[in-house]
Design a protein around this motif. Sequence first.
Motif, mmCIF file in Angstrom:
data_model
loop_
_atom_site.group_PDB
_atom_site.id
_atom_site.type_symbol
_atom_site.label_atom_id
_atom_site.label_comp_id
_atom_site.label_asym_id
_atom_site.label_seq_id
_atom_site.Cartn_x
_atom_site.Cartn_y
_atom_site.Cartn_z
ATOM 1 N N TYR A 1 0.673 -1.391 -0.083
ATOM 2 C CA TYR A 1 -0.097 -0.110 -0.076
ATOM 3 C C TYR A 1 0.710 1.404 -0.054
ATOM 4 O O TYR A 1 1.880 1.298 0.635
ATOM 5 C CB TYR A 1 -1.002 -0.017 1.151
ATOM 6 N N LEU A 2 0.412 2.435 -0.560
ATOM 7 C CA LEU A 2 0.569 3.676 -0.249
ATOM 8 C C LEU A 2 -0.279 4.442 0.634
ATOM 9 O O LEU A 2 -1.363 3.855 0.658
ATOM 10 C CB LEU A 2 0.689 4.608 -1.654
ATOM 11 N N PRO A 3 0.291 5.595 1.318
ATOM 12 C CA PRO A 3 -0.990 6.065 2.217
ATOM 13 C C PRO A 3 -2.318 6.274 1.664
ATOM 14 O O PRO A 3 -3.239 6.077 2.529
ATOM 15 C CB PRO A 3 -0.178 7.457 2.739
ATOM 16 N N THR A 4 -2.371 6.612 0.591
ATOM 17 C CA THR A 4 -3.577 6.981 0.035
ATOM 18 C C THR A 4 -4.563 5.837 -0.223
ATOM 19 O O THR A 4 -5.926 5.755 0.258
ATOM 20 C CB THR A 4 -3.594 7.840 -1.427
ATOM 21 N N ASP A 5 -3.914 4.793 -0.568
ATOM 22 C CA ASP A 5 -4.642 3.394 -0.664
ATOM 23 C C ASP A 5 -5.130 3.047 0.722
ATOM 24 O O ASP A 5 -6.393 2.659 0.633
ATOM 25 C CB ASP A 5 -3.604 2.262 -0.729
ATOM 26 N N VAL A 6 -4.460 3.221 1.668
ATOM 27 C CA VAL A 6 -4.904 2.753 3.072
ATOM 28 C C VAL A 6 -5.977 3.701 3.593
ATOM 29 O O VAL A 6 -6.924 3.237 4.196
ATOM 30 C CB VAL A 6 -3.824 3.160 4.043
ATOM 31 N N ALA A 7 -5.858 5.045 3.479
ATOM 32 C CA ALA A 7 -6.811 6.045 3.762
ATOM 33 C C ALA A 7 -8.339 5.800 3.192
ATOM 34 O O ALA A 7 -9.319 5.527 3.968
ATOM 35 C CB ALA A 7 -6.452 7.355 3.469
ATOM 36 N N GLU A 8 -8.280 5.283 1.944
ATOM 37 C CA GLU A 8 -9.415 5.093 1.365
ATOM 38 C C GLU A 8 -10.105 3.807 1.708
ATOM 39 O O GLU A 8 -11.273 3.735 2.129
ATOM 40 C CB GLU A 8 -9.123 4.732 -0.278
ATOM 41 N N ARG A 9 -9.386 2.835 1.893
ATOM 42 C CA ARG A 9 -9.882 1.561 2.667
ATOM 43 C C ARG A 9 -10.424 1.733 3.849
ATOM 44 O O ARG A 9 -11.661 1.116 4.290
ATOM 45 C CB ARG A 9 -8.852 0.406 2.441
ATOM 46 N N VAL A 10 -9.699 2.100 4.624
ATOM 47 C CA VAL A 10 -9.905 2.371 6.234
ATOM 48 C C VAL A 10 -11.217 3.207 6.372
ATOM 49 O O VAL A 10 -12.091 3.074 6.950
ATOM 50 C CB VAL A 10 -8.896 2.977 7.085
ATOM 51 N N PHE B 1 -5.443 -1.757 11.645
ATOM 52 C CA PHE B 1 -4.610 -1.643 10.493
ATOM 53 C C PHE B 1 -3.166 -2.437 10.807
ATOM 54 O O PHE B 1 -2.634 -1.968 12.023
ATOM 55 C CB PHE B 1 -4.344 -0.389 9.936
ATOM 56 N N HIS B 2 -2.909 -3.175 10.054
ATOM 57 C CA HIS B 2 -1.768 -3.912 10.341
ATOM 58 C C HIS B 2 -0.578 -3.688 8.892
ATOM 59 O O HIS B 2 -1.110 -3.965 7.941
ATOM 60 C CB HIS B 2 -1.799 -5.285 10.368
ATOM 61 N N GLY B 3 0.386 -3.055 8.898
ATOM 62 C CA GLY B 3 1.068 -2.689 7.791
ATOM 63 C C GLY B 3 2.478 -3.602 7.857
ATOM 64 O O GLY B 3 2.737 -4.076 8.680
ATOM 65 N N LEU C 1 6.947 2.569 4.002
ATOM 66 C CA LEU C 1 5.647 3.248 4.280
ATOM 67 C C LEU C 1 5.053 2.723 5.327
ATOM 68 O O LEU C 1 3.668 3.338 5.741
ATOM 69 C CB LEU C 1 4.822 3.151 3.015
ATOM 70 N N ALA C 2 5.571 1.509 6.027
ATOM 71 C CA ALA C 2 4.594 1.045 7.048
ATOM 72 C C ALA C 2 4.084 2.326 8.292
ATOM 73 O O ALA C 2 3.011 2.126 8.581
ATOM 74 C CB ALA C 2 5.336 -0.073 7.863
ATOM 75 N N VAL C 3 4.919 3.145 8.489
ATOM 76 C CA VAL C 3 4.432 4.136 9.731
ATOM 77 C C VAL C 3 3.873 5.136 8.786
ATOM 78 O O VAL C 3 2.718 5.536 9.762
ATOM 79 C CB VAL C 3 5.937 4.631 10.336
ATOM 80 N N ALA C 4 3.976 5.370 7.776
ATOM 81 C CA ALA C 4 3.112 6.632 7.142
ATOM 82 C C ALA C 4 1.769 5.925 7.056
ATOM 83 O O ALA C 4 0.875 6.655 7.129
ATOM 84 C CB ALA C 4 3.945 7.160 6.062
ATOM 85 N N ASN C 5 1.684 4.633 6.514
ATOM 86 C CA ASN C 5 0.508 3.936 6.254
ATOM 87 C C ASN C 5 -0.386 3.819 7.672
ATOM 88 O O ASN C 5 -1.585 4.231 7.503
ATOM 89 C CB ASN C 5 0.697 2.667 5.640
ATOM 90 N N GLU D 1 -5.712 8.366 10.710
ATOM 91 C CA GLU D 1 -6.235 9.546 10.325
ATOM 92 C C GLU D 1 -7.773 9.421 9.617
ATOM 93 O O GLU D 1 -8.754 10.369 9.572
ATOM 94 C CB GLU D 1 -5.569 10.857 9.782
ATOM 95 N N ALA D 2 -7.671 8.367 9.133
ATOM 96 C CA ALA D 2 -8.953 7.632 8.413
ATOM 97 C C ALA D 2 -9.862 6.880 9.276
ATOM 98 O O ALA D 2 -11.038 6.617 8.781
ATOM 99 C CB ALA D 2 -8.831 6.980 7.183
ATOM 100 N N GLY D 3 -9.633 6.830 10.562
ATOM 101 C CA GLY D 3 -10.489 6.277 11.433
ATOM 102 C C GLY D 3 -10.141 4.928 12.085
ATOM 103 O O GLY D 3 -10.801 4.390 12.894
ATOM 104 N N ALA D 4 -8.938 4.618 11.867
ATOM 105 C CA ALA D 4 -8.536 3.355 12.581
ATOM 106 C C ALA D 4 -7.963 3.537 13.987
ATOM 107 O O ALA D 4 -7.516 4.671 14.148
ATOM 108 C CB ALA D 4 -7.299 2.663 11.810
ATOM 109 N N SER D 5 -8.158 2.748 14.907
ATOM 110 C CA SER D 5 -7.948 2.999 16.285
ATOM 111 C C SER D 5 -7.100 1.890 16.934
ATOM 112 O O SER D 5 -6.568 1.890 17.947
ATOM 113 C CB SER D 5 -9.073 3.272 17.130
ATOM 114 N N ILE D 6 -6.803 0.818 16.022
ATOM 115 C CA ILE D 6 -5.940 -0.250 16.632
ATOM 116 C C ILE D 6 -5.001 -0.445 15.537
ATOM 117 O O ILE D 6 -5.130 -0.881 14.452
ATOM 118 C CB ILE D 6 -6.857 -1.602 16.934
ATOM 119 N N ILE D 7 -3.549 -0.282 16.103
ATOM 120 C CA ILE D 7 -2.765 -0.457 15.109
ATOM 121 C C ILE D 7 -1.614 -1.334 15.559
ATOM 122 O O ILE D 7 -1.040 -1.450 16.538
ATOM 123 C CB ILE D 7 -1.987 1.017 15.083
ATOM 124 N N ASP D 8 -1.305 -2.551 14.503
ATOM 125 C CA ASP D 8 -0.211 -3.402 14.736
ATOM 126 C C ASP D 8 0.997 -2.982 14.546
ATOM 127 O O ASP D 8 1.160 -2.333 13.384
ATOM 128 C CB ASP D 8 -0.504 -4.522 13.866
#
Lengths: 342, 290
Positions: free
Chosen positions: A179-188, A201-203, A209-213, A219-226
């Motif tokens: 993924y690129l960050p825009t891909d992640v934002a759109e999906r989340v 989200f698990h990157g 780009l894992a930290v940026a993703n 910012e797109a609404g995820a609240s649990i990050i791996d």
Amino acid sequence: MDISTSSGQRPRVLIHDPTLRDGHHAVGHQLDTDQLRAYAEAADAARIPVVEVGHGNGLGASSLQIGQAKLPDASMLKTVREALTHSRMGVFMAPGWGTADDLRAAVAHGADVVRIAAHCTEAGVTERHLGVARDLGAEAQGVLLMSHMAVPGQLAEQCAALAQFGAQAVGIMDSAGHYLPTDVAERVHAIASAVDVPVIFHGHNNLSLAVANSLAAIEAGASIIDATARGFGAGAGNTQLEVLVAVLQRRGFDTGIGLREVLHAADVAEARLMKAQPVIDSVSLVSGLAGVFSGFRQPVLATALCEGVDPLDLFLALGERQVVAGQEDLIADVARQLKDAS
Amino acid sequence: MAADERRSSVAVLGAGLIGIDLADKIRRSKSLELCLVVGRDRQSVGLARAADMGCATASGGITALLASGPFDVVFDASNADCHADHWAALRKTGTTLIDLTPTQLGTVVVPTVNGNQAAAYRHINLVSCGGQAAIPVLHAVAQHCTPTYIEVVSTGASASAGRATRLNLDQYIATTQAAIRSFTGAPEVKVMVNLSPARPAPPFRVVMTVLAHDLCRGPVSAAVASAAEEVRAFAPGFAVNCVEVKDGRVSVAVEVTATGGRIPRYAGNLDIINGAALLLAEQHAVALSR
């Protein structure tokens, strides 16, 4: 889990740490009890909310196909459970690799958070096991693997199905690091609009780009990050835990994790768990571009060497075949086809 | 069979992917007469498809089937969770029940291995699609060595796995493992299942690994080839991709494609278990007509 923010409080992000599960892909599933204990104690001291443990592909996955673990599931769980005083213990299970018996055993060994995984379009296989996890009284979460293979609307539908089957949090894994960050934002964003439970989200770091993703996901609404210590994971590794904690602190998110303590945990991971830190080498970069499961790295390198084919070509060919995790048997087939064609 | 001989009356319980392909296969059989396809819900897509094919259909599950019977043979293509009730309802009716769900209740039959005894059984279990693909090969390999560990990984196309299959993965694994243990004598067996979302959908693939200390090279490959030839009698799309015998380990990969019927080519998993079910019912019909 409380993710709401009353005024004046910093928004909260829950860090889920699969160092002792996904990291297993980097060392052929060979962590021993001393290693598990050392890291679990350090993670617990850093107040990391969830420490996940197991074979790289989760409960029941130790096999010739995917790799045989040094320790049985029960020993891994027992060791980590004994080391945790604050952190909750997490496990991962994909139906078809593990079964409800594995879930029952894991919860009996003290697993608090049970993740049921399916490939991105296959949420239907989780219905039974999410129900079992709920009945056992664990926190049940549903995650979609290899999520880059599905479009945002499909992922939202699949996540809604996971939630309907009882998942108390749902989300996506970027198993290939594609993924690129825009891909992640759109999906989340699509997922968060479709469900009423926290989004995961698990990157992976194949494209650096894992930290940026992960930030884009929040910012797109995820609240649990791996995230894993030093990014411990196959090839380019996962989202780097201590970096993520620092970045979230700068960005004004509260993880409840102290920087000094997480840095110590990362030092322990580096010293005790890994032969080398994850690095984005040519093979990992190409596997991310090709959209192939990061866990394929070691078997691909071994097969490429044995059959005398270029591992980059092999990764690209596997990407064209749209292989998913668990299909390691195709690696040798595809390598032979490449060899015959050359 | 001569034209004037009575065809066996059969019914299919379950209108999912397996039940509907089975109904299609039975319609083309010379010795079986498809009397009824039964689903649960009137609105199911499967029942509509069966009706389109010209089959008599009913909703309401086993109750509807009992109201219409008796039949010589009933195929259970419903859900492993319901099968025990179906057998309890049918056992006193004189019907032969062929179970295509992964339960360990009926006598396990794999046509090329013990199919010649099947006419004697009234309650037959067909293990699973992966079991039907793997056991002929594993049984053949086990004639030439003493397996200590067997691992089987099957990968089916996402579109070939319906809801009951997805709900029954644990039963699929347990039933397939138990059947492999009993047909090969291997003390330890592990079965894993993948569903592939790839497009175009890939054929059904089953990969087997046998560990044994006492392996010899020659006869194993020949035995696998001859077992595959026998399976092709009822599942023509059964192909051995690769056999490797090395360092105390046999690895065999097979792929199964569907041929002939209405189901897509990738759905070899449906084709092989339904091919086996049809073959056994036809053998049963011959035995009845004698």
